[in-house]
Motif scaffolding. Structure first.
Motif, short mmCIF file in Angstrom:
data_model
loop_
_atom_site.label_atom_id
_atom_site.label_comp_id
_atom_site.label_asym_id
_atom_site.label_seq_id
_atom_site.Cartn_x
_atom_site.Cartn_y
_atom_site.Cartn_z
N ASP A 193 63.57 -49.11 64.24
CA ASP A 193 62.70 -48.08 64.85
C ASP A 193 63.08 -47.78 66.30
O ASP A 193 62.20 -47.50 67.14
N VAL A 194 64.37 -47.83 66.61
CA VAL A 194 64.77 -47.54 67.99
C VAL A 194 65.09 -46.06 68.20
O VAL A 194 65.10 -45.59 69.34
N ILE A 195 65.36 -45.32 67.13
CA ILE A 195 65.69 -43.90 67.24
C ILE A 195 64.53 -43.06 66.71
O ILE A 195 64.05 -43.28 65.59
N THR A 196 64.11 -42.08 67.49
CA THR A 196 63.06 -41.15 67.07
C THR A 196 63.60 -39.74 67.14
O THR A 196 64.18 -39.34 68.16
N PHE A 222 73.83 -43.27 65.00
CA PHE A 222 72.79 -42.64 64.17
C PHE A 222 73.23 -41.24 63.76
O PHE A 222 74.02 -40.59 64.43
N ASP A 223 72.71 -40.81 62.60
CA ASP A 223 73.07 -39.50 62.08
C ASP A 223 72.05 -38.44 62.50
O ASP A 223 71.16 -38.72 63.31
N ARG A 224 72.17 -37.24 61.95
CA ARG A 224 71.31 -36.14 62.38
C ARG A 224 69.85 -36.38 62.06
O ARG A 224 68.96 -35.81 62.69
N GLU A 225 69.60 -37.24 61.07
CA GLU A 225 68.21 -37.58 60.75
C GLU A 225 67.69 -38.73 61.60
O GLU A 225 66.54 -39.15 61.43
N ARG A 513 69.92 -35.18 74.18
CA ARG A 513 69.51 -33.78 73.97
C ARG A 513 70.75 -32.90 73.87
O ARG A 513 71.64 -32.95 74.73
N GLU A 514 70.80 -32.10 72.82
CA GLU A 514 71.88 -31.12 72.64
C GLU A 514 71.38 -29.75 73.11
O GLU A 514 70.33 -29.28 72.66
N VAL A 515 72.15 -29.13 74.01
CA VAL A 515 71.73 -27.88 74.63
C VAL A 515 72.82 -26.82 74.45
O VAL A 515 74.02 -27.13 74.60
N SER A 524 68.84 -29.85 69.60
CA SER A 524 68.44 -31.10 68.95
C SER A 524 68.04 -32.10 70.02
O SER A 524 68.48 -31.99 71.17
N GLU A 525 67.21 -33.07 69.61
CA GLU A 525 66.71 -34.01 70.60
C GLU A 525 66.30 -35.32 69.92
O GLU A 525 65.63 -35.31 68.89
#
Length: 671
Positions: A193-196, A222-225, A513-515, A524-525
């Protein structure tokens, strides 16, 4: 108590060895599609590799005996395991219908596997590790050949993952297919549970993101999910790992360091790949830190180092990739005036990157809020970029870039790199990207604007006119230390890797964060609960991973402290017979080949002494002292090379607080 601890270690070691032998004989046979897959545990590889350690061991490996706990170098065990597996492949026992598979074969990367088989004719292989959605599939193709080592990355933790292998002919037509499931162990507690996911984009520029460094997280992907698909079993130093070419990275040991005036820095590093195979091991006597870049692809290594001549974190080093020797050093004390050389960590280098076209080095220096470019051959400073008020009235003014227009400046910045945000840059124009933490705790300045955000700032520099102006500035939540940014040129995206948020956001210390570079829209964030040092795109070179390791018996490179012969007057001062025993809970010992490691609390040990029947030798660790309370209780191993010791029997003593103490440890060096 000390005897009890030794017994506990011995029992633990024997139990682990027994478990390896027990598990080595296990195998699981997976049936399906008219064939089988023989699934072997990693212990099978570890046990089978023991037979081949003699092939790759350095001749110095067996020259020492004693009562110090002996461990193996990872470079040796990696080669032995890899050769054991290579021989299994060369036996041609395993075919596409009856394959061999091992999950985490090198016991370093639990969500990886290696599948091996032979085919009668040459085939390309396409491997698909299926994700929960199509966009999270790991798909790789491997070159045409008869013997196939197929590395698989991206297995899910604690569950089964679907894998498909396809044989492709010269026309890229599928000739045969095998589909099967591989199951891995659950994540360790510190990765749960480290990635949200705050915002997901199925068309992100980066399919997978590698997070590394910090205190409370091990390197993971980590992947896109937001699901973890890769991690390393061991934690490196807090700077994390640094991606290199050909599917490799540089791993800094967490608990083997050099005492310094500030942070004890790693002195042992591994050239490692994403399967967990360690090639060369590099020693850097005064420690390396913060950054590792390749000078050119697959070329020499560039890292930050320490002069330890009154200062720390003040060097840029070029390390020869094949010998470990330091080829070139940039010492900032020799280039800057004395204005700010008023503390041990006055410069604090945190990034250094090379431009082959200009033979130049771009360096970020956090504690003087400055970025500079140097001629790498001469160490001459080409230009200096910083708030002009910071250098006002100093000799460095002549090197400062002149600001054009209103230029917002950076403070305590990280990760400075040259980028190319325009399609056709003008001659003499360079673009520099800075993660501006916008913080000034280490060296406060009276003109700091107290802005509550951090920024990714792009500066346009005219190197001919020696001017600078702001090209673009993208704000992000405040990240007071660490952090980096990546500009994806083709997709025109900026990845903001904010590693230490202040304040935390929903109890998360890190943000990715992807901008969109042009519109600044957030695409994406993700939040990373424990924070991190840097994050990178995860794009391993799978073809390199599918090849056997290059055999190498010269795998320890670089320099460590070495014993020197003690003069007569020093020996007379030491009363060996009357020395009391070491009685400090932190101190323990281990040996890897001809390298001795002694664990201590920072700066506890001044000297390690080898008292032989013929002569006395010693290694001096009292050449620095701690100036920062943050690090004075750090516990780590100091290391020394024993190769210069003549053949003899040595009793080992320590000098602690100027008092000689006996360890009870002995080393016999054979002829």
């Amino acid at each position: 108590m000390r005897i009890s601890n030794r017994l506990k270690e011995e029992v633990k070691a024997r139990k682990a060895k027994w478990q390896i032998q027990k598990n080595a004989n296990r195998k699981t046979v997976i049936h399906g599609e008219g064939g089988t897959i023989t699934l072997r545990p990693k212990e099978w590889v570890e046990h089978g590799a023991l037979e081949y350690e003699g092939l790759f061991g350095r001749k110095e490996k067996n020259a020492y005996r004693g009562n110090i706990r002996e461990e193996k170098m990872y470079s040796l065990t990696s080669q032995s395991k890899d050769w054991f597996l290579e021989l299994k492949l060369r036996s041609d026992k395993y075919t596409f219908k009856n394959m061999l598979a091992v999950i985490d074969p090198y016991n370093e990367a639990p969500l990886t596997a290696l599948v091996m088989f032979s085919t009668i004719t040459d085939y390309r292989v396409r491997a698909t590790v299926f994700g929960d959605i199509e966009e999270t599939n790991f798909v790789y193709e491997y070159p045409s050949q008869k013997r196939h080592r197929i590395p698989l990355l991206g297995l899910y933790p604690g569950r089964e993952t679907k894998v498909r292998l396809e044989l492709l002919d010269e026309q890229e037509m599928v000739c045969d297919t095998r589909t099967f499931m591989l199951k891995t162990d659950p994540l360790p507690e510190d990765l749960k549970d480290v990635i949200t996911v705050s915002k997901m984009n199925k068309k992100s520029a980066f399919q997978n993101i590698l997070v590394a460094g910090g205190i409370d997280i091990r390197p993971c992907v980590f992947d896109r999910e937001g699901k973890i698909r890769y991690y390393l079993r061991r934690k490196p130093k807090g700077y994390g790992i640094f991606p290199l070419s050909k599917g490799r990275f540089l791993f800094m040991e967490q608990d083997i360091s050099a005492p310094s005036f500030t942070n004890p820095h790693s002195i042992q590093m591994y050239d490692m790949d994403f399967l967990g195979r360690v090639g060369r091991t590099y020693f850097v006597e005064n420690g390396a830190h913060h950054t590792v870049e390749e000078k050119t692809p697959d070329g020499n290594l560039l890292t930050a180092g320490n002069s330890l001549e009154g200062h720390s974190e003040d060097l840029v080093l070029e390390i020869d990739r094949t010998t470990g020797k330091i080829l070139h050093t940039l010492k900032l004390e020799d280039v800057f005036d004395e204005t700010y050389q008023d503390m041990m960590d006055w410069a604090h280098i945190n990034s250094a990157s090379y431009d082959e076209e200009q033979d130049s080095m771009l360096v970020s220096m956090r504690n003087i809020h400055s970025v500079a470019k140097f001629d790498w051959s001469t160490n001459e400073m080409k230009w200096l970029m910083a708030d002009p008020r910071f250098w006002e009235g100093t000799p460095m003014v002549d090197k400062l870039l002149k600001p054009i227009g209103d230029v917002p400046w950076f403070y305590q910045q990280h990760a400075v790199f040259e980028v190319n945000p325009v399609s056709q840059p003008e001659e003499d124009i360079r673009y520099i990207m800075v993660f501006d933490n916008h913080w000034h705790k280490r060296r406060k300045v009276k003109f700091f604007d107290k802005d509550k955000q951090s920024y990714i700032s792009f500066y346009e520099i005219n190197e001919k006119e020696k001017t600078v102006k702001l090209f673009k500035r993208i704000p992000c939540p405040k990240s007071k230390i660490r952090s980096n940014a990546i500009f994806a040129e083709e997709e025109r995206r900026v990845y903001i890797m904010a590693g230490f948020l202040v304040p935390e956001i929903d109890e998360n210390l890190g943000l990715i964060r992807e901008v969109d570079f042009d519109t600044e829209e957030v695409l994406s964030e993700y939040y990373v609960k424990p924070g991190f040092f840097r994050a990178h795109e995860f794009c391993p070179d799978m073809t390199s991973l599918s090849k056997a390791l290059v055999q190498n018996t010269d795998y320890l490179l670089g320099d460590l402290k070495r014993p020197v012969l003690a003069p007569k007057e020093m020996c007379e001062r030491w009363e060996f017979e009357q020395a009391p025993s070491v009685n400090h809970a932190s101190i323990c010992y281990r040996r890897r080949e001809d390298v001795l490691y002694v664990r201590e609390v920072d700066h506890l040990i001044q000297k390690v002494i080898f008292c032989g029947k013929e002569n006395v030798w010693y290694v001096d660790f009292g050449d620095t002292y701690q100036t920062m309370k943050t690090f004075e209780n750090a516990v780590y191993y100091i290391a020394m090379w024993m190769d210069v010791l003549p053949s003899d029997q040595y009793d080992i003593y320590l000098e602690i607080e100027d008092k000689l103490q006996k360890t009870g440890k002995k080393i016999w060096k054979q002829k």
